[in-house]
Design a protein around this motif. Structure first.
Motif, PDB file in Angstrom:
ATOM      1  N   ILE A 124     -52.255  15.781  30.678  1.00 48.55           N
ATOM      2  CA  ILE A 124     -51.719  15.942  32.030  1.00 48.55           C
ATOM      3  C   ILE A 124     -50.240  16.287  31.939  1.00 48.55           C
TER       4      ILE A 124
ATOM      5  N   PHE B 282     -54.029  20.515  30.909  1.00 50.89           N
ATOM      6  CA  PHE B 282     -54.180  21.457  29.800  1.00 50.89           C
ATOM      7  C   PHE B 282     -54.909  20.740  28.673  1.00 50.89           C
TER       8      PHE B 282
ATOM      9  N   GLU C 221     -42.983  13.748  23.458  1.00 48.51           N
ATOM     10  CA  GLU C 221     -43.408  13.268  24.778  1.00 48.51           C
ATOM     11  C   GLU C 221     -44.292  12.051  24.528  1.00 48.51           C
TER      12      GLU C 221
ATOM     13  N   GLU D  20     -46.783   9.108  25.512  1.00 45.88           N
ATOM     14  CA  GLU D  20     -47.782   9.023  26.583  1.00 45.88           C
ATOM     15  C   GLU D  20     -48.773   7.884  26.322  1.00 45.88           C
TER      16      GLU D  20
ATOM     17  N   ASP E  82     -47.426  13.698  22.727  1.00 39.10           N
ATOM     18  CA  ASP E  82     -47.815  15.074  23.041  1.00 39.10           C
ATOM     19  C   ASP E  82     -46.659  15.967  22.593  1.00 39.10           C
TER      20      ASP E  82
ATOM     21  N   LYS F  91     -48.568  23.709  22.450  1.00 44.49           N
ATOM     22  CA  LYS F  91     -49.058  22.325  22.423  1.00 44.49           C
ATOM     23  C   LYS F  91     -50.028  22.037  21.282  1.00 44.49           C
TER      24      LYS F  91
HETATM   25 ZN    ZN Z   1     -47.220  15.732  27.784  1.00 42.80          ZN
END
Ligand code: ZN
Length: 226
Positions: free
Chosen positions: A29, A51, A77, A79, A108, A129
């Motif tokens: 997300i 994604f 990131e 999460e 992420d 990513k």
């Molecule tokens: Zn993220």
């Protein structure tokens, strides 16, 4: 091959056997914390922005996150991640958390320079990513060890210095809503992982850094960057 993660393991309760899952799709997300959306100059979404990352990007705690030669700006990131334990399609929000087998902290990792170019061109984010080692993932606790996934401190430090310091109550869309919404698109399968978005404070990592990611009550995730 970088020591790809072959399985996700939920510890058994009271000496019972672990539940073992083969990692499926990584449903992620974007922009699920308002202050993070703002720091990258993005509007707050009106419905979850989804994604995918490939399962080949997973790497276990204690491993290495490798900066690819294609990027000069890889960001962390942190999460909250949940593992789906029960298949479902069009899952109702009030039943969504029954589909969660366990929780872990994940990263992420994002090639921000490649993502920025993709945004400008209207291209997908799969490259930005999806590199190998771009999804470090900590050890799981069973879902019943987390009574309220919206009441957890979430942090990331680099070389002992805190860079991200957030709280899961600040998610724009709570976990139950994310599961319900994602399952309206994809059938969610046992072994699928949901990365629930990152709070503010994202930034670059450098070779030699040690990343420590933490969500209250969950095992710490440690990875070294190279
Ligand atoms: Zn993220």
């Amino acid at each position: 091959m970088h020591g790809m993660m072959e399985e996700c393991r939920i510890p058994g309760r009271d000496g019972g056997a672990d539940a073992v899952y083969r990692p499926g799709k990584l449903v992620c997300i974007g922009r699920n914390y308002a202050k993070h959306a703002a720091e990258l100059g993005n509007a707050v979404p009106t419905r979850p922005m989804i994604f995918l990352k490939p399962a080949s990007s997973l790497v276990a705690s204690g491993g290495h996150m490798v900066i690819p030669s294609a990027s000069a700006d890889v960001h962390h990131e942190v999460e909250l991640v949940c593992l789906i334990g029960k298949a479902g399609k069009d899952i109702r929000e009030d039943e969504a958390l029954d589909h969660v087998a366990g929780y872990a902290v994940g990263l992420d990792m994002t090639a921000r320079d490649i993502q920025q170019q993709a945004k400008e061109k209207g291209h997908p984010w799969s490259v930005a990513k999806g590199f190998d080692t771009f999804a470090p993932l900590g050890e799981f606790v069973p879902s019943d060890a987390v009574p309220n996934p919206q009441d957890l401190v979430i942090q990331l430090s680099i070389n002992g210095e805190i860079r991200q310091d957030g709280h899961t109550r600040d998610m724009i869309f709570p976990l139950a809503r994310l599961i319900s919404y994602a399952s309206s698109i994809f059938t969610l399968m046992p072994g699928d992982l949901l990365f629930t978005g990152t709070p503010e404070g994202v930034g670059p990592v450098a070779s030699g850094d040690r990343l420590e990611a933490q969500v209250e009550g969950l095992p710490v995730l440690t990875v070294d960057v190279r």
